[in-house]
Design a protein around this motif. Structure first.
Motif, PDB file in Angstrom:
ATOM      1  N   LYS A  49      11.763  -0.334 -17.716  1.00 15.94           N
ATOM      2  CA  LYS A  49      10.330  -0.497 -17.463  1.00 15.94           C
ATOM      3  C   LYS A  49      10.124  -1.703 -16.554  1.00 15.94           C
ATOM      4  N   THR A  50       9.614  -1.448 -15.356  1.00 13.80           N
ATOM      5  CA  THR A  50       9.389  -2.550 -14.421  1.00 13.80           C
ATOM      6  C   THR A  50       8.402  -3.550 -14.995  1.00 13.80           C
ATOM      7  N   LEU A  51       7.316  -3.045 -15.612  1.00 10.44           N
ATOM      8  CA  LEU A  51       6.311  -3.890 -16.252  1.00 10.44           C
ATOM      9  C   LEU A  51       6.206  -3.502 -17.722  1.00 10.44           C
ATOM     10  N   PRO A  52       5.901  -4.457 -18.609  1.00  9.56           N
ATOM     11  CA  PRO A  52       5.738  -4.120 -20.030  1.00  9.56           C
ATOM     12  C   PRO A  52       4.600  -3.122 -20.241  1.00  9.56           C
ATOM     13  N   LYS A  53       4.743  -2.288 -21.255  1.00  6.39           N
ATOM     14  CA  LYS A  53       3.711  -1.325 -21.601  1.00  6.39           C
ATOM     15  C   LYS A  53       2.421  -2.042 -21.985  1.00  6.39           C
ATOM     16  N   LEU A  54       1.289  -1.456 -21.573  1.00 10.82           N
ATOM     17  CA  LEU A  54      -0.017  -2.044 -21.889  1.00 10.82           C
ATOM     18  C   LEU A  54      -0.406  -1.690 -23.326  1.00 10.82           C
ATOM     19  N   LYS A  55      -0.225  -2.631 -24.231  1.00  7.87           N
ATOM     20  CA  LYS A  55      -0.512  -2.352 -25.640  1.00  7.87           C
ATOM     21  C   LYS A  55      -2.010  -2.277 -25.934  1.00  7.87           C
ATOM     22  N   ALA A  56      -2.801  -2.939 -25.116  1.00 11.60           N
ATOM     23  CA  ALA A  56      -4.249  -2.961 -25.353  1.00 11.60           C
ATOM     24  C   ALA A  56      -4.968  -1.824 -24.629  1.00 11.60           C
ATOM     25  N   GLY A  57      -4.211  -0.884 -24.064  1.00  7.48           N
ATOM     26  CA  GLY A  57      -4.827   0.264 -23.398  1.00  7.48           C
ATOM     27  C   GLY A  57      -4.892   0.119 -21.890  1.00  7.48           C
ATOM     28  N   LYS A  58      -4.970   1.259 -21.206  1.00  4.49           N
ATOM     29  CA  LYS A  58      -4.976   1.267 -19.742  1.00  4.49           C
ATOM     30  C   LYS A  58      -6.398   1.188 -19.203  1.00  4.49           C
ATOM     31  N   THR A  59      -7.059   0.076 -19.465  1.00  2.00           N
ATOM     32  CA  THR A  59      -8.406  -0.165 -18.961  1.00  2.00           C
ATOM     33  C   THR A  59      -8.487  -1.586 -18.427  1.00  2.00           C
ATOM     34  N   GLY A  60      -9.548  -1.860 -17.679  1.00  3.37           N
ATOM     35  CA  GLY A  60      -9.792  -3.220 -17.205  1.00  3.37           C
ATOM     36  C   GLY A  60      -8.927  -3.589 -16.017  1.00  3.37           C
ATOM     37  N   TRP A  61      -8.581  -4.878 -15.959  1.00  5.05           N
ATOM     38  CA  TRP A  61      -7.798  -5.423 -14.845  1.00  5.05           C
ATOM     39  C   TRP A  61      -6.456  -5.917 -15.333  1.00  5.05           C
ATOM     40  N   ARG A  62      -5.425  -5.612 -14.561  1.00  3.28           N
ATOM     41  CA  ARG A  62      -4.103  -6.215 -14.778  1.00  3.28           C
ATOM     42  C   ARG A  62      -3.751  -6.966 -13.497  1.00  3.28           C
ATOM     43  N   TRP A  63      -3.467  -8.254 -13.655  1.00  2.00           N
ATOM     44  CA  TRP A  63      -3.181  -9.093 -12.496  1.00  2.00           C
ATOM     45  C   TRP A  63      -1.733  -9.556 -12.518  1.00  2.00           C
ATOM     46  N   LEU A  64      -1.041  -9.363 -11.424  1.00  2.00           N
ATOM     47  CA  LEU A  64       0.327  -9.837 -11.252  1.00  2.00           C
ATOM     48  C   LEU A  64       0.270 -11.087 -10.377  1.00  2.00           C
ATOM     49  N   LEU A  65       0.753 -12.203 -10.881  1.00  3.26           N
ATOM     50  CA  LEU A  65       0.683 -13.476 -10.161  1.00  3.26           C
ATOM     51  C   LEU A  65       2.073 -13.836  -9.629  1.00  3.26           C
ATOM     52  N   LEU A  66       2.132 -14.034  -8.326  1.00  2.00           N
ATOM     53  CA  LEU A  66       3.404 -14.315  -7.661  1.00  2.00           C
ATOM     54  C   LEU A  66       3.208 -15.484  -6.715  1.00  2.00           C
ATOM     55  N   SER A  67       4.101 -16.470  -6.788  1.00  2.00           N
ATOM     56  CA  SER A  67       3.981 -17.604  -5.876  1.00  2.00           C
ATOM     57  C   SER A  67       4.362 -17.164  -4.468  1.00  2.00           C
ATOM     58  N   GLU A  68       3.845 -17.874  -3.475  1.00  2.00           N
ATOM     59  CA  GLU A  68       4.130 -17.513  -2.084  1.00  2.00           C
ATOM     60  C   GLU A  68       5.632 -17.546  -1.803  1.00  2.00           C
ATOM     61  N   THR A  69       6.328 -18.544  -2.357  1.00  2.00           N
ATOM     62  CA  THR A  69       7.779 -18.644  -2.151  1.00  2.00           C
ATOM     63  C   THR A  69       8.500 -17.433  -2.699  1.00  2.00           C
ATOM     64  N   ASN A  70       8.131 -17.012  -3.909  1.00  2.00           N
ATOM     65  CA  ASN A  70       8.749 -15.831  -4.511  1.00  2.00           C
ATOM     66  C   ASN A  70       8.475 -14.582  -3.688  1.00  2.00           C
ATOM     67  N   ALA A  71       7.232 -14.460  -3.196  1.00  2.00           N
ATOM     68  CA  ALA A  71       6.859 -13.288  -2.401  1.00  2.00           C
ATOM     69  C   ALA A  71       7.680 -13.227  -1.110  1.00  2.00           C
ATOM     70  N   GLN A  72       7.859 -14.364  -0.470  1.00  2.00           N
ATOM     71  CA  GLN A  72       8.655 -14.411   0.758  1.00  2.00           C
ATOM     72  C   GLN A  72      10.099 -13.979   0.491  1.00  2.00           C
ATOM     73  N   ASN A  73      10.638 -14.431  -0.647  1.00  2.00           N
ATOM     74  CA  ASN A  73      12.026 -14.109  -0.989  1.00  2.00           C
ATOM     75  C   ASN A  73      12.213 -12.647  -1.371  1.00  2.00           C
ATOM     76  N   LEU A  74      11.129 -12.024  -1.871  1.00  2.00           N
ATOM     77  CA  LEU A  74      11.228 -10.644  -2.365  1.00  2.00           C
ATOM     78  C   LEU A  74      10.758  -9.604  -1.364  1.00  2.00           C
ATOM     79  N   ILE A  75      10.266 -10.034  -0.204  1.00  2.00           N
ATOM     80  CA  ILE A  75       9.578  -9.132   0.716  1.00  2.00           C
ATOM     81  C   ILE A  75      10.406  -7.893   1.070  1.00  2.00           C
ATOM     82  N   ASP A  76      11.713  -8.025   1.193  1.00  2.00           N
ATOM     83  CA  ASP A  76      12.560  -6.889   1.544  1.00  2.00           C
ATOM     84  C   ASP A  76      13.471  -6.462   0.395  1.00  2.00           C
ATOM     85  N   ARG A  77      13.114  -6.849  -0.815  1.00  2.00           N
ATOM     86  CA  ARG A  77      13.941  -6.515  -1.972  1.00  2.00           C
ATOM     87  C   ARG A  77      13.396  -5.281  -2.696  1.00  2.00           C
TER      88      ARG A  77
END
Length: 264
Positions: free
Chosen positions: A110-138
């Motif tokens: 599972k890439t992301l944990p299962k949503l135990k509180a239900g599939k509603t609302g907003w889910r936000w993934l927070l990534l630092s700019e450095t991490n994003a740069q390192n992962l851009i082609d991964r």
């Protein structure tokens, strides 16, 4: 059945768990007290050692909360999935633990944990700019963006090259936010969700936030009233289920380069 027959108790359990009592017993307060005694005993007797704890999700939430300074009223603010792995490190003083990662279920496929509180609302993934740069082609970022993410939010100062590449590769709609928006993050999200009433608005929307490390740490501190400053090489997930007045820290996932999904 519980919601219908014990509506007041259920509401208390969901919204103010520290005030919930059953037969004159406050289960959450008792659990936190036991967690406090546990850490005092184990950290004293096993200083400098690596300890594996296998327990129920609710017990693990109390242990983690007590270790990082979360109060009993925030009991529902952490998620622990079945077989989710979390890691705490304590310094020599044993005062507070540092959360290295939380609720990692990638080994279960599972890439992301299962949503135990239900599939509603907003889910936000927070990534630092450095991490994003390192992962851009991964592959991991491709796995996230291609199947889960609806929206990209960045601060104006974030690299234009990174934004253009993410938007073009994954056809994400993109919005710039100012630091002021991030400062009032919790209030803005919960306030907007209270105004959402249509079926379309009630569905789950997932957004990727790319921001400087300090800003992500500030969002976490403001949202959970605890200092979670570890944003290097991790992906943080916050879920705001529709109709809830609180957020849930779903996971702080390690972004290792050679993650392997175990085969059946």
């Amino acid at each position: 059945e519980v919601k219908e027959k014990f509506a007041q108790d259920y509401s208390c359990w969901q919204n103010t768990p520290h005030l919930f009592s059953l037969n004159n017993v406050s289960p959450v307060l008792e659990l936190f007290e036991k967690a406090k005694l546990f850490w005092h005993k184990v950290l004293t007797e096993h200083r400098g050692q690596t300890i594996l704890i296998v327990a129920h999700g609710g017990t693990n939430r109390a242990l983690i909360s007590m270790a990082v300074g979360l109060k009993p009223e925030n009991y529902h603010s952490l998620q622990q999935s079945n077989c989710g792995i979390s890691c705490l490190e304590f310094d020599s003083s044993n005062s507070f633990g540092k959360l290295q990662y939380l609720n990692d279920t990638y080994h279960l496929g599972k890439t992301l944990p299962k949503l135990k509180a239900g599939k509603t609302g907003w889910r936000w993934l927070l990534l630092s700019e450095t991490n994003a740069q390192n992962l851009i082609d991964r592959p991991l970022l491709n796995e996230l963006c291609s199947s889960n993410i609806d929206l990209l939010l960045t601060e104006i100062s974030i690299s234009k090259f990174l934004i253009q590449k993410l938007s073009a590769n994954y056809q994400l709609s993109h919005l710039f936010l100012t630091e002021k928006h991030f400062t009032n993050w919790q209030q803005i999200i919960i306030g907007r969700q209270k105004l959402s009433i249509s079926a379309e608005q009630l569905r789950l929307t997932t957004g990727l936030i790319i921001a400087p490390d300090k800003l992500i740490a500030r969002i976490l501190q403001q949202t959970f009233q605890v200092n979670i400053s570890h944003t290097e090489n991790v992906l943080t997930i916050i879920h705001y289920p529709h109709g809830k007045n609180h957020s849930i820290l779903q996971g702080i996932l390690p972004l290792t380069v050679n993650k392997v999904v175990l085969s059946k």
